[in-house]
Design an enzyme around this catalytic site. Structure first.
Site, PDB file in Angstrom:
ATOM      1  N   GLU A   1      13.439 -12.750 -18.351  1.00  0.00           N
ATOM      2  CA  GLU A   1      13.032 -11.388 -18.013  1.00  0.00           C
ATOM      3  C   GLU A   1      12.005 -10.865 -19.030  1.00  0.00           C
ATOM      4  OE1 GLU A   1      12.926  -9.457 -15.694  1.00  0.00           O
ATOM      5  OE2 GLU A   1      12.757  -7.443 -16.520  1.00  0.00           O
TER       6      GLU A   1
ATOM      7  N   CYS B   1       0.862  -1.172   0.000  1.00  0.00           N
ATOM      8  CA  CYS B   1       0.000   0.000   0.000  1.00  0.00           C
ATOM      9  C   CYS B   1       0.900   1.224   0.000  1.00  0.00           C
ATOM     10  CB  CYS B   1      -0.864   0.013   1.245  1.00  0.00           C
ATOM     11  SG  CYS B   1      -1.834  -1.480   1.438  1.00  0.00           S
TER      12      CYS B   1
ATOM     13  N   ARG C   1       1.754   1.685  -5.971  1.00  0.00           N
ATOM     14  CA  ARG C   1       1.939   0.731  -4.880  1.00  0.00           C
ATOM     15  C   ARG C   1       0.651  -0.022  -4.534  1.00  0.00           C
ATOM     16  NH1 ARG C   1       6.542   1.753  -1.895  1.00  0.00           N
ATOM     17  NH2 ARG C   1       5.665   0.609  -0.158  1.00  0.00           N
TER      18      ARG C   1
ATOM     19  N   HIS D   1      12.483 -31.522 -24.784  1.00  0.00           N
ATOM     20  CA  HIS D   1      12.203 -32.441 -23.678  1.00  0.00           C
ATOM     21  C   HIS D   1      10.786 -32.260 -23.130  1.00  0.00           C
ATOM     22  CE1 HIS D   1      16.303 -33.882 -23.677  1.00  0.00           C
ATOM     23  NE2 HIS D   1      16.708 -32.612 -23.786  1.00  0.00           N
TER      24      HIS D   1
ATOM     25  N   TRP E   1      -3.627  -1.797  -1.544  1.00  0.00           N
ATOM     26  CA  TRP E   1      -3.483  -3.041  -2.312  1.00  0.00           C
ATOM     27  C   TRP E   1      -3.941  -4.120  -1.348  1.00  0.00           C
ATOM     28  CZ3 TRP E   1      -0.716  -7.683  -2.029  1.00  0.00           C
ATOM     29  CH2 TRP E   1      -0.581  -8.394  -3.220  1.00  0.00           C
TER      30      TRP E   1
ATOM     31  N   LYS F   1       8.196  -9.633 -18.288  1.00  0.00           N
ATOM     32  CA  LYS F   1       7.733  -8.300 -18.687  1.00  0.00           C
ATOM     33  C   LYS F   1       6.433  -8.408 -19.461  1.00  0.00           C
ATOM     34  CE  LYS F   1       9.497  -6.321 -16.845  1.00  0.00           C
ATOM     35  NZ  LYS F   1      10.442  -6.232 -15.800  1.00  0.00           N
TER      36      LYS F   1
ATOM     37  N   GLU G   1       3.400  -9.553 -17.216  1.00  0.00           N
ATOM     38  CA  GLU G   1       2.906  -8.658 -16.168  1.00  0.00           C
ATOM     39  C   GLU G   1       2.159  -7.438 -16.705  1.00  0.00           C
ATOM     40  OE1 GLU G   1       7.223  -6.711 -14.804  1.00  0.00           O
ATOM     41  OE2 GLU G   1       5.667  -6.924 -13.323  1.00  0.00           O
TER      42      GLU G   1
ATOM     43  N   LYS H   1       4.314  -2.129  -6.966  1.00  0.00           N
ATOM     44  CA  LYS H   1       5.728  -1.894  -7.241  1.00  0.00           C
ATOM     45  C   LYS H   1       6.625  -2.510  -6.181  1.00  0.00           C
ATOM     46  CE  LYS H   1       9.174   0.007  -9.423  1.00  0.00           C
ATOM     47  NZ  LYS H   1       9.572  -0.704 -10.651  1.00  0.00           N
TER      48      LYS H   1
ATOM     49  N   ASN I   1       0.573   0.435   6.271  1.00  0.00           N
ATOM     50  CA  ASN I   1       1.078  -0.389   5.175  1.00  0.00           C
ATOM     51  C   ASN I   1       1.773  -1.575   5.813  1.00  0.00           C
ATOM     52  OD1 ASN I   1       2.276  -1.456   2.885  1.00  0.00           O
ATOM     53  ND2 ASN I   1       3.948   0.028   2.878  1.00  0.00           N
ATOM     54  N   GLY I   2       1.431  -2.788   5.386  1.00  0.00           N
ATOM     55  CA  GLY I   2       2.047  -3.981   5.964  1.00  0.00           C
ATOM     56  C   GLY I   2       0.974  -4.972   6.369  1.00  0.00           C
TER      57      GLY I   2
END
Ligand code: AGP
Length: 613
Positions: A488, A2, A27, A511, A74, A492, A495, A608, A100-101
């Site tokens: 990577e 958050c 965030r 395989h 969030w 990208k 997301e 983020k 936040n947490g």
């Protein structure tokens, strides 16, 4: 996850808080709220959805108070809704809190408070905070200046988990109390104003002087003063730190999105990260490290631990350190590392990479390594972040603030810095000749120009994005260092475009995964290692035979005729090639997301800075 902001000063708090929330929206963005002190009463306005919903609420423009707190959420406990939005208040509406947490023992505390006559109106863990503060406040029989602080402190000492908290009270209209544990919170200070935020960029336009808090340091703020206390309420001294970033670097600067701006900032980010550490014929400078040949040559292992993109940068570090220094390197995802009883002792060096420096899993992995007696080295983009305060040593990427959730310039800067670190180790260990390292240094110094060159693929990539943006699956292939870039690039894409994608070591395809290849599927391959190109091309041939259409990113002369689309990038040393080869693929993810009309900077479900486990 958050974002929290706070203001105490001489101006109207609400507009400042709303502006701060907009900058922190990356965030978390499922609900937002604000509380100010209005003529000795607490205002409280909140709503589900983005900050702009909050800004449009009736009456919000009437708030006059010069002290206030605000939050963008969030969701962790309880779905996004007005009731679950912050700020939260105690039953008597005496205290307003943003948090936040995660309060891990909130169920226990909630039951305790229910038994003591309190009622809960949300499903959040946070609602226990104002009520527990109220509980301690009313139980305290002393009526001295520290009563408010004592109540906050006594409540906080009961919390298990992580928290950054701002508290205001209608009983103390000139004060705000803040504290953090394993969640970020900074205090920007000017003569008669204090700005609070989960990160520095959100308040950079007001000040460059910041107080950085350690765990369980309690702060009592007025508009002109900041008093710091330890958990026993002994007063402590704290100096401000001056932050070099300027406010412009936290704005979009004419770009449509932060992500695109940050992709284009990579020449500068790399130039700044190289700084004065690299020059031809002189040894790498890392004054802050001072590792000896004796220490490095006695290491039995290096662990590189990180999450997501930072972990991908770690993979390129493994490649460089193992090849240049001949020290075994293991790269691990922080959330796995911390629970797998890793074999660590004083002969292990543990390197932690984190753009934000606030990722909960990475911080926990670092603490574990310290307990097991390893030396710990943090690589972060944020000076004074939690990870850098925990680690024995810290070195910094100088990418500037990265706002878009999808990491771009932080990744390339991390790859750069860890390669420089590998050169430094090799020089201390004398494992490579000066002329070999000089060649590599020459390539490093040429990188910023080559990034500018690479960015010219923008239009071609935009066209390719138009062709594939409706696909359901995309595959990325590579070998060696190119396989790390494939990972990577795949992250990208998924997301920000929500297209399912996967990356594979090209030789591994046969395989199993090749069963997924069917007519017209897109397979993207990276070809930069001259020793492996022929092998990878054979694997690409296998997917072409099965009907795949192919995009190739390469820095070598190859026969283009067999591929549908080829992006040529400048040649460079294999160790640092990810810094160039990822760029077209960052752009591809960006343009696909734009074609689909998605919110590039704030993709769904993501935040983020992941400050929860
Ligand atoms: C990358 O685009 C991500 N959004 C994510 O994987 C990120 O790299 C990860 O959460 C680690 O963050 P950190 O570098 O701040 O620790």
């Amino acid at each position: 996850m958050c974002g929290i902001v706070g203001y105490i000063g001489t101006k109207k708090a609400c507009p400042i808080l709303l502006a701060g929330l907009s900058r922190l929206e990356y965030r978390g963005y499922d609900s937002a709220g604000v509380s100010t002190i209005e003529k000795d009463e607490l205002s409280l306005m909140k709503d589900k959805g983005r900050v702009k919903n909050l800004s449009n609420l009736d009456g919000i423009d009437k708030l006059e108070g010069t002290i206030g707190i605000a939050h963008t959420r969030w969701a962790t406990h309880g779905k996004p809704s007005k009731e679950n939005s912050h700020p939260h208040q105690d039953n008597s509406k005496t205290f307003s809190v943003v948090h936040n947490g995660i309060i891990e023992n909130y169920n226990e505390l909630r039951n305790f408070l229910l038994d003591n006559g309190y009622t809960f109106y949300s499903q959040t863990d946070t609602e226990v905070i104002p009520n527990l503060i109220h509980y301690h406040y009313t139980k305290d029989t002393q009526n001295d200046d520290l009563k408010f602080l004592r109540a906050v402190k006594n409540a906080c000492l009961e919390f298990k988990g992580s928290f950054a908290i701002e508290v205001i009270s209608k009983l103390y209209p000139d004060n705000m109390i803040v504290v953090r544990q394993d969640s970020p919170l900074v205090i920007g200070t000017c003569e008669d104003e204090k700005y609070l935020s989960s990160d520095i960029p959100a308040i950079l336009s007001y000040t460059r002087d910041f107080y950085l808090l350690n765990d369980l340091e309690f702060v009592v703020l007025t508009n002109t003063t900041a008093k710091f206390y330890d958990k026993n309420l002994n007063e402590i001294e704290k100096q401000t730190q001056n932050i070099e970033w300027n406010a412009c670097s936290a704005e979009k600067d004419g770009f449509d999105d932060f992500m695109l701006k940050e992709i284009y900032e990579q020449p500068t980010a790399i130039r700044e990260t190289i700084g004065s550490k690299i020059s031809l014929n002189t040894k790498c400078e890392f004054d802050e490290l001072g590792f000896t040949k004796d220490y490095l040559s006695n290491l039995n292992k290096i662990y590189i631990v990180a999450c997501g993109t930072a972990m991908h940068a770690g993979l390129s570090g493994k490649n460089a350190i193992e090849k240049l220094c001949r020290i075994p390197v293991e790269v691990d995802i922080a959330s796995e590392f911390r629970y797998r009883d890793p074999i660590i002792d004083e002969k292990t060096l543990c390197i932690f990479i984190s753009q934000s420096g606030e990722t909960a899993d990475t911080i926990a992995a670092l603490k574990l390594s310290k307990e097991k007696k390893a030396k710990t080295l943090a690589i972060s983009n944020v000076i004074g972040s939690s990870i850098t305060r925990e680690a024995d040593y810290s070195i910094y990427t100088h990418a500037g603030p990265e706002i878009a959730v999808a990491s771009t310039k932080a990744y390339t800067s991390q790859v750069m810095l860890i390669n420089i670190l590998a050169i430094y180790f090799a020089e201390v260990l004398e494992t490579c000749t000066t002329s070999y390292l000089n060649e590599l240094k020459k390539d490093i110094l040429e990188l910023p120009k080559k990034i500018e060159e690479t960015l010219k693929c923008n239009e071609s990539i935009k066209n390719f994005a138009k062709q594939i943006y409706q696909e359901k699956d995309v595959f990325f292939l590579g070998r060696g260092i190119d396989e790390t870039v494939a990972r990577e690039a795949s992250l990208k894409l998924k997301e920000i475009s929500y297209i399912h994608s996967d990356s594979y070591a090209a030789g591994e395809l046969k395989h199993g995964p090749i069963a997924l290849i069917e007519n017209d599927i897109t397979v993207i391959s990276i070809l930069t290692d001259a020793n492996l190109i022929k092998k990878t091309v054979s694997n690409i041939q296998e997917v072409i035979t099965r009907g795949a259409k192919t995009l190739i990113v390469t820095n070598k002369e190859i026969d283009n005729s067999m591929f549908n689309f080829v992006i040529n990038i400048p040649d460079t040393n294999c160790f640092i090639s990810p810094i160039l080869s990822i760029i077209p693929l960052q752009l591809l993810a960006y343009y696909i997301s734009k074609e689909k009309g998605l919110d590039v900077d704030k993709p769904r479900n993501l935040a983020k800075s992941v400050t929860v486990e």
